[in-house]
Design a protein around this motif. Sequence first.
Motif, short mmCIF file in Angstrom:
data_model
loop_
_atom_site.label_atom_id
_atom_site.label_comp_id
_atom_site.label_asym_id
_atom_site.label_seq_id
_atom_site.Cartn_x
_atom_site.Cartn_y
_atom_site.Cartn_z
N PHE A 1 -5.10 -0.93 -8.80
CA PHE A 1 -4.93 -0.61 -7.37
C PHE A 1 -5.37 -1.80 -6.50
N CYS A 2 -6.52 -2.39 -6.85
CA CYS A 2 -7.02 -3.53 -6.06
C CYS A 2 -6.07 -4.72 -6.17
N ARG A 3 -5.48 -4.89 -7.35
CA ARG A 3 -4.53 -6.00 -7.50
C ARG A 3 -3.31 -5.78 -6.60
N LEU A 4 -2.91 -4.54 -6.48
CA LEU A 4 -1.77 -4.25 -5.57
C LEU A 4 -2.13 -4.58 -4.13
N LEU A 5 -3.37 -4.17 -3.75
CA LEU A 5 -3.84 -4.45 -2.39
C LEU A 5 -3.87 -5.96 -2.16
N ASP A 6 -4.32 -6.68 -3.20
CA ASP A 6 -4.40 -8.14 -3.09
C ASP A 6 -2.99 -8.72 -2.91
N ALA A 7 -2.07 -8.22 -3.72
CA ALA A 7 -0.69 -8.73 -3.64
C ALA A 7 -0.09 -8.44 -2.25
N ALA A 8 -0.54 -7.34 -1.63
CA ALA A 8 -0.03 -7.01 -0.29
C ALA A 8 -0.79 -7.78 0.80
N GLY A 9 -1.79 -8.55 0.39
CA GLY A 9 -2.52 -9.40 1.35
C GLY A 9 -3.54 -8.64 2.19
N VAL A 10 -3.99 -7.45 1.72
CA VAL A 10 -4.90 -6.65 2.55
C VAL A 10 -6.24 -6.37 1.87
N LEU A 11 -6.43 -6.90 0.65
CA LEU A 11 -7.63 -6.52 -0.12
C LEU A 11 -8.93 -6.79 0.65
N LEU B 1 4.64 0.60 5.02
CA LEU B 1 5.62 1.55 4.45
C LEU B 1 6.04 1.11 3.05
N ALA B 2 6.22 -0.21 2.89
CA ALA B 2 6.60 -0.72 1.55
C ALA B 2 5.49 -0.42 0.55
N PHE B 3 4.23 -0.56 1.00
CA PHE B 3 3.09 -0.29 0.12
C PHE B 3 3.05 1.19 -0.28
N VAL B 4 3.29 2.06 0.71
CA VAL B 4 3.30 3.51 0.42
C VAL B 4 4.42 3.83 -0.59
N ARG B 5 5.58 3.22 -0.37
CA ARG B 5 6.72 3.46 -1.27
C ARG B 5 6.33 3.06 -2.71
N GLN B 6 5.68 1.89 -2.80
CA GLN B 6 5.27 1.40 -4.11
C GLN B 6 4.26 2.36 -4.78
N LEU B 7 3.27 2.81 -3.99
CA LEU B 7 2.26 3.72 -4.55
C LEU B 7 2.88 5.04 -4.98
N ARG B 8 3.81 5.56 -4.16
CA ARG B 8 4.47 6.83 -4.53
C ARG B 8 5.17 6.68 -5.89
N GLY B 9 5.86 5.57 -6.06
CA GLY B 9 6.59 5.34 -7.32
C GLY B 9 5.63 5.21 -8.51
N LEU B 10 4.55 4.43 -8.30
CA LEU B 10 3.61 4.20 -9.40
C LEU B 10 2.90 5.51 -9.77
#
Length: 540
Positions: free
Chosen positions: A361-371, A267-276
Amino acid sequence: MPSSSIRARAAQGTVKANAGNHVQRDPDVLDGFLEDAAHFPGGHADGLVAATCEADVANLLRGSLPVLAVGAQSSLTGGATPMGEVLLTTSRLNRIFKITNDTVHLEAGVTLTDLDAALRNAGRYYPPTPTFMGAFVGGTIATNAAGAATFKYGTTRDWVQAITVVLPTGDVLDIERGQVSADPDGHFDIQPMRGATTRVPVPTYRLPKVAKLAAGYFAAPEMDLIDLFIGSEGTLGVITEATLRVLPVRPAMCLAFVPFGARLSALAFVRQLRGLARDTWRTKDPHGIDVSAIEHMDARCLELLREDGVDVVNGVVIPAGSEIALLITLELPPEITAEQAFEQIGSCREPSAPDGPLRRFCRLLDAAGVLDDVEVAVPGDLARANQLLAVREAVPAAVNKRVGLAKKSADSRIEKTAADMIVPFDRLEELLTIYETGFGSRLLDAAIWGHISDGNLHPNVIPRSIDDVKAGKAAILEFGRQAIRLGGAPLAEHGVGRNAVKQQLLELLYGNKGVDEMRAVKAAIDPEWKLAPGVLFSRR
Ligand SMILES: Cc1cc2nc3c(=O)[nH]c(=O)nc-3n(C[C@H](O)[C@H](O)[C@H](O)COP(=O)(O)OP(=O)(O)OC[C@H]3O[C@@H](n4cnc5c(N)ncnc54)[C@H](O)[C@@H]3O)c2cc1C
């Protein structure tokens, strides 16, 4: 200056499917039209007319028989299931007249698949499609369908520029957005071909402020007449033609299937993507992250996919312990090649790599630990994209299969028991907890998926008995009350149709008075209650 009054015209064309002579009553033909995708029970029809022109539609409507217009019958509410009416199929109204830089003019029976193919050839794009591409354009307008990409593009309503509607009298209205709006006193006037002017009252209820809504008649002060017919589920008129807005350029798309170990992280990741994404739309940053859709599947959905072997068939690894998975559509500049996309993905961990949307986008995934768990389809890789989409589409199919099996083996009264609710994204975690508690306390097996970027999720019961169906319906009514309390709506995109629980949810949303105001609109335009009787609400 828009007027509140509109003059009807006579239908054009030569009657071919004459209602008197050409109503199909062959049971073998009718059999194919007695159910929609909701598998609403008890479908039966008085006949079938396959209209080939506006005059055919008008001719049928001028008769005395009740009529149900249908498109692809992909309705999930029973709205396209006949209950004794003559069926009017629009399947032969399937011409695409003209594609310009930013519009398409076409007939109501064109499927979204055919529309998409024609637009693809012309380099254009129509974004607000529902997940089911077999739906007809007329059906999507009649239900104000919405889809995965509502987050970026809005609903069908936002893309309908003009429609032609045959009224229950057989008179025809050409309605263009911006031309007819309600009088400040709250009414429209329709001047028929013959007889007195019809005064149509605009309901006074206010719509909840949500990204998508398919909850009976649209209403707003000084609203546009076109909005009354969009989403009216075939109860006010039959749409024969439309002009839709299209985008002049088709964006390149990258799909990413992203499993998460914890719902809150997702949910936090979705929130971040919506904002970006919103930042990118505002700043038009060429390297910005531009997301048009985020789909969601919960842990039970992922379990169903594994049980049915869908992960293996489509080459998707769902790590053990995944609590939720997202399917993200990232839009990229149209000129990006697959090689460039792979390059951005491959170099995303290199600090000195040049900037780019996919790399960000990939860097965000990496930061979220899911890349490392992400499955990607780069632009142009249709085969991989289709596999990822197949995984998402397999979820409702898996639930429907289990409902069908329980119906066969346990109780023939078992039916699909599902909801389609929306809340402002910031209240979604609360709604998910309400779903969990509501299903858990009733010991129900349930799967939840949907369009998480809009806060629109579909909780579905997997019933084992008729008691599960009853308990599921009670849960859905409770969820509906809670969704309204959270500032949302219990009817987001599938509409109301003939579904008794959805009709109750409509009353919860607008109260008895609100639904009576809808009845007043219906009574003004269709005093004999000829079109789609029983859809949206009963006559009383
Ligand atoms: C697998 C699957 C996925 C789906 N995903 C989505 C989704 O993501 N979003 C979404 O919004 N919906 C979704 N739906 C529901 C459905 O696809 C949509 O509601 C669609 O808009 C219905 O189009 P149709 O042509 O099948 O209309 P039908 O089902 O035939 O009719 C629906 C209603 O519209 C009326 N109608 C049809 N044509 C006309 C016309 N020409 N004039 C006046 N009234 C008319 C009918 O009387 C009926 O009340 C999905 C359905 C399935 C099976």
